[in-house]
Design a protein around this motif. Sequence first.
Motif, PDB file in Angstrom:
ATOM      1  N   TRP A 468       0.848  -1.199   0.000  1.00  0.00           N
ATOM      2  CA  TRP A 468       0.000   0.000   0.000  1.00  0.00           C
ATOM      3  C   TRP A 468       0.881   1.244   0.000  1.00  0.00           C
ATOM      4  O   TRP A 468       1.836   1.340   0.769  1.00  0.00           O
ATOM      5  CB  TRP A 468      -0.915   0.004   1.235  1.00  0.00           C
ATOM      6  CG  TRP A 468      -1.984   1.067   1.188  1.00  0.00           C
ATOM      7  CD1 TRP A 468      -3.253   0.912   0.716  1.00  0.00           C
ATOM      8  CD2 TRP A 468      -1.881   2.432   1.619  1.00  0.00           C
ATOM      9  NE1 TRP A 468      -3.948   2.106   0.813  1.00  0.00           N
ATOM     10  CE2 TRP A 468      -3.133   3.060   1.356  1.00  0.00           C
ATOM     11  CE3 TRP A 468      -0.867   3.194   2.174  1.00  0.00           C
ATOM     12  CZ2 TRP A 468      -3.377   4.395   1.647  1.00  0.00           C
ATOM     13  CZ3 TRP A 468      -1.107   4.537   2.463  1.00  0.00           C
ATOM     14  CH2 TRP A 468      -2.358   5.122   2.206  1.00  0.00           C
ATOM     15  N   ALA A 469       0.583   2.215  -0.855  1.00  0.00           N
ATOM     16  CA  ALA A 469       1.385   3.457  -0.882  1.00  0.00           C
ATOM     17  C   ALA A 469       0.476   4.659  -1.058  1.00  0.00           C
ATOM     18  O   ALA A 469      -0.494   4.616  -1.823  1.00  0.00           O
ATOM     19  CB  ALA A 469       2.396   3.394  -2.024  1.00  0.00           C
ATOM     20  N   GLU A 470       0.812   5.729  -0.321  1.00  0.00           N
ATOM     21  CA  GLU A 470       0.004   6.951  -0.397  1.00  0.00           C
ATOM     22  C   GLU A 470       0.216   7.651  -1.734  1.00  0.00           C
ATOM     23  O   GLU A 470       1.336   7.810  -2.193  1.00  0.00           O
ATOM     24  CB  GLU A 470       0.423   7.877   0.761  1.00  0.00           C
ATOM     25  CG  GLU A 470      -0.364   9.163   0.803  1.00  0.00           C
ATOM     26  CD  GLU A 470      -0.085   9.962   2.095  1.00  0.00           C
ATOM     27  OE1 GLU A 470       0.045   9.340   3.167  1.00  0.00           O
ATOM     28  OE2 GLU A 470      -0.014  11.190   1.997  1.00  0.00           O
ATOM     29  N   GLY A 471      -0.895   8.084  -2.348  1.00  0.00           N
ATOM     30  CA  GLY A 471      -0.810   8.815  -3.615  1.00  0.00           C
ATOM     31  C   GLY A 471      -0.952  10.306  -3.406  1.00  0.00           C
ATOM     32  O   GLY A 471      -0.139  11.103  -3.881  1.00  0.00           O
ATOM     33  N   LYS A 472      -1.986  10.733  -2.651  1.00  0.00           N
ATOM     34  CA  LYS A 472      -2.241  12.169  -2.457  1.00  0.00           C
ATOM     35  C   LYS A 472      -2.997  12.379  -1.137  1.00  0.00           C
ATOM     36  O   LYS A 472      -3.781  11.521  -0.729  1.00  0.00           O
ATOM     37  CB  LYS A 472      -3.058  12.689  -3.641  1.00  0.00           C
ATOM     38  CG  LYS A 472      -3.464  14.119  -3.505  1.00  0.00           C
ATOM     39  CD  LYS A 472      -3.247  14.931  -4.769  1.00  0.00           C
ATOM     40  CE  LYS A 472      -3.353  16.394  -4.396  1.00  0.00           C
ATOM     41  NZ  LYS A 472      -3.317  17.317  -5.468  1.00  0.00           N
ATOM     42  N   ARG A 473      -2.747  13.535  -0.496  1.00  0.00           N
ATOM     43  CA  ARG A 473      -3.359  13.832   0.808  1.00  0.00           C
ATOM     44  C   ARG A 473      -3.968  15.223   0.772  1.00  0.00           C
ATOM     45  O   ARG A 473      -3.374  16.164   0.241  1.00  0.00           O
ATOM     46  CB  ARG A 473      -2.264  13.747   1.877  1.00  0.00           C
ATOM     47  CG  ARG A 473      -2.685  14.132   3.286  1.00  0.00           C
ATOM     48  CD  ARG A 473      -1.505  13.947   4.241  1.00  0.00           C
ATOM     49  NE  ARG A 473      -1.180  12.539   4.411  1.00  0.00           N
ATOM     50  CZ  ARG A 473      -1.613  11.789   5.441  1.00  0.00           C
ATOM     51  NH1 ARG A 473      -2.380  12.311   6.378  1.00  0.00           N
ATOM     52  NH2 ARG A 473      -1.291  10.516   5.527  1.00  0.00           N
TER      53      ARG A 473
END
Length: 506
Positions: A468-473
Amino acid sequence: MADATYVLAIDQGTTSTRAIVFDHSGQIVETGQLEHEQIFPKAGWVEHDPQEIWRNTREVVGMALTRANITHEHIAAVGITNQRETTVVWDKNTGEPVYNAIVWQDTRTQKIVEELGGSEGADKYKAKVGLPLATYFSGPKVKWILDNVDGAREKAEAGDLLFGNTDAWLVWNMTGGTDGGRHITDVTNASRTMLMNLDSLTWNEDIAADMGIPMSMLPEIRSSSEVYGEGRRGGMVPGVPIAGILGDQQAATFGQACFEVGMAKNTYGTGNFMLINTGTEAVPSENGLLTTVAYKIGDNAPIYALEGSIAVTGSLVQWFRDNLGIISSAPEIEDLAKTVEDNGGAYFVPAFSGLFAPYWKADARGALVGLTRYVNKGHIARAVLEATAFQTREVNDAMAADSGVQLTELKVDGGMVANETLMQFQADILGVDVVRPKVAETTALGAAYAAGIAVGYWQGEQDVIDNWAEGKRWTPQMDDAERERTYRLWKKAVTKTFDWVDDDVS
Ligand code: ADP
């Protein structure tokens, strides 16, 4: 299967069917997708043709494999995820559905639901199945088919008819159909029928009897991750293990790696569905949420969730596009919304099929309120987007009340999360960060993981967490006073939709 290097997910959704080939790092290799017809025979009725869905499934699998330049020999396992509650009843001798699939949004079972509740009301079965009596769930839809299709009840009683959500319909066909097809479903789909005991994960014979549904129609309930059977000879994936099934919202929860108590995700599609993991405990809701099974891996204990289901979010954007024609594609709503600073005082409550969570009011209908001569189409476009965010805030508040957990951030996915204006407003209205992962196809990914784990392609949940990896916040920018002012007006707007349906108004 020595050179198998991929997992295939089939995502049988409300508007389309997708097949996606994933690699070991959880990245998308190739996809195939086909939409199917939305059939609206009357106000409030929504149907799909199960044969079209089965045809499309075969075609999209062919597309994805062809585009990836691989064959079934490169596929370690197939996982299935599906629109839940949508009800198919078919003849096991001919393989023919006896009626179209009745879709989850369909409200034709309103009378059946009221009759079943009787003096005990909507919560009659809630302690056993975690759900209030509502048109949303499969059991009453099966009853409608048996009551209304010529000869169906006789055939059902003779043991000739089978029921399933679209997962069961596809697995039965994929494993051979009339030639030895497996009639099974998983715990997450079963938990949406109103017929499964949440504690024992078995069918409740008394409720089935109340609904007049013979036990012989019901699929065997299995875990979400185990080998159920193999693709039939002559099919698209002959000999390949079919090894994972998760209802679409549960699949997204799995794909978003919400494995710890208190972790939540929200999916923005046709409707919105927020799930919070409550661990091995099934938490009853006192605030209009559903208690449901999140997943069960093989012989492990089941993991439960609280769910807030919102019927109309992305489909309001579709309605704005198709019924009003003000925009010609869904993403254009963002350009239109950006022509104004705020909603100009307009609030749009899309109670098109009543209100789901947290109200469960079948007799509500849509309302656009707060209109003045000042309001223009930009404001209404903004009100359309804001409706999604406000409904999500209401579900979030209900979750905090039921679970005692205050979210610190919300993981999001689904078609609408491409809309940055909406995502910023969502963070503003919730007052917490909103986070989109790199791989936004979390539904298909969750089903792929469930299947891959069952055959040892992935070791377990840790692989999902690692991939799992963060794309945008998005971080809240609205001040507290404005947040509470606009949310208060939204709640007032909701009350204007209540109690609209009369005996001569549907
Ligand atoms: P489902 O899986 O329920 O069929 P998807 O996750 O594919 O739905 O999302 C599609 C929904 O998202 C549609 O209802 C569409 O109106 C909406 N949508 C797609 N793109 C945008 C956008 N840029 N802004 C707002 N809504 C959008």
